[in-house]
Scaffold this motif. Structure first.
Motif, PDB file in Angstrom:
ATOM      1  N   ASP A   1      20.766 -89.042  18.105  1.00  0.00           N
ATOM      2  CA  ASP A   1      21.212 -88.564  19.418  1.00  0.00           C
ATOM      3  C   ASP A   1      20.094 -87.732  20.049  1.00  0.00           C
ATOM      4  O   ASP A   1      20.101 -86.500  20.003  1.00  0.00           O
ATOM      5  CB  ASP A   1      22.488 -87.742  19.279  1.00  0.00           C
ATOM      6  CG  ASP A   1      23.194 -87.539  20.627  1.00  0.00           C
ATOM      7  OD1 ASP A   1      22.516 -87.649  21.658  1.00  0.00           O
ATOM      8  OD2 ASP A   1      24.418 -87.291  20.614  1.00  0.00           O
TER       9      ASP A   1
ATOM     10  N   LEU B   1      21.189 -85.213  22.900  1.00  0.00           N
ATOM     11  CA  LEU B   1      21.784 -83.978  22.397  1.00  0.00           C
ATOM     12  C   LEU B   1      20.707 -83.073  21.808  1.00  0.00           C
ATOM     13  O   LEU B   1      20.706 -81.858  22.049  1.00  0.00           O
ATOM     14  CB  LEU B   1      22.839 -84.288  21.328  1.00  0.00           C
ATOM     15  CG  LEU B   1      23.448 -83.064  20.619  1.00  0.00           C
ATOM     16  CD1 LEU B   1      24.119 -82.137  21.629  1.00  0.00           C
ATOM     17  CD2 LEU B   1      24.433 -83.508  19.538  1.00  0.00           C
TER      18      LEU B   1
ATOM     19  N   ALA C   1      21.094 -83.534  15.126  1.00  0.00           N
ATOM     20  CA  ALA C   1      21.187 -84.469  16.248  1.00  0.00           C
ATOM     21  C   ALA C   1      20.129 -85.565  16.122  1.00  0.00           C
ATOM     22  O   ALA C   1      20.395 -86.740  16.401  1.00  0.00           O
ATOM     23  CB  ALA C   1      21.027 -83.720  17.573  1.00  0.00           C
TER      24      ALA C   1
END
Length: 216
Positions: A191, A194, A186
């Motif tokens: 991200d 996440l 992630a």
């Protein structure tokens, strides 16, 4: 004078390290009193040196001292576990979001997780050291001396909690490695949200298993 001072500091550090190892190995159980007289006799050191070594571990949270009482080994309870893991989650989630902005995956975290992944399936107390190194690498990836220093004040208590988890055979090395890998993926994909959610799930799982075991 300087050489003598350095020698004293070295003895204090050595005694503190030996005492710390006794606590983290479980040789000194939670609630065990640790007096200056006992430490002096046990490690063959002067009482002022023993006192200094004990105070180092009081500062790290492994020993607790109340007014006019001898220090005692910190006893793990649900409140302590939740506070340690909550504080870890706050610091590590912030680190992951920062790292994810640039997609930076710390090499030390990858290496630590590869070590865990290479272990035989099943719970193993040997996962504690590389697991600590994995999470520390996330913080160190920020290259902030102050943040790293702050995080390390938690490490002894975190290690004590993790050792308790593994001693109760609750966590599987393969599961730990897979969860770590997902977090790093992630971050690599930029991200941060996440990565932070996966971290909370990862730490939360260990926290709840330990709290349940303590209750049992």
């Amino acid at each position: 004078m300087v050489d003598n001072t350095l020698a004293v500091v070295g003895v204090v550090e050595a005694a503190s390290r030996m005492l710390r190892d006794r606590i983290l190995s479980g040789a000194l159980a939670g609630g065990t009193p640790v007096t200056e007289a006992w430490a002096s006799a046990e490690f063959g050191i002067a009482r002022p040196t023993a006192k200094a070594a004990i105070e180092q571990l009081v500062m790290s949270g492994l020993l607790l001292r109340t007014a006019h009482r001898s220090a005692r080994v910190a006893a793990i309870d649900a409140e302590m576990v939740r506070d340690v893991y909550r504080t870890r989650a706050l610091l590590e989630a912030g680190a992951l979001r920062t790292l994810a902005k640039e997609g930076v995956v710390p090499a030390a975290a990858v290496l630590a997780n590869e070590e865990i992944a290479g272990m035989a399936p099943g719970p193993d107390p040997a996962t504690v050291d590389p697991d600590i190194r994995f999470h520390t690498a996330l913080i160190d990836g920020l290259t902030s001396a102050r943040t790293s220093r702050m995080y390390r004040t938690l490490l002894d208590e975190a290690r004590l909690c993790m050792a308790q988890v593994q001693d109760r055979r609750l966590l599987d090395a393969a599961v730990i490695a897979a969860q770590h890998r997902a977090i790093l993926d992630a971050v690599r994909d930029h991200d941060g949200d996440l990565a932070a959610r996966l971290l909370h799930d990862h730490l939360g799982s260990a926290e709840e298993r330990l709290v349940d075991a303590l209750g049992a």
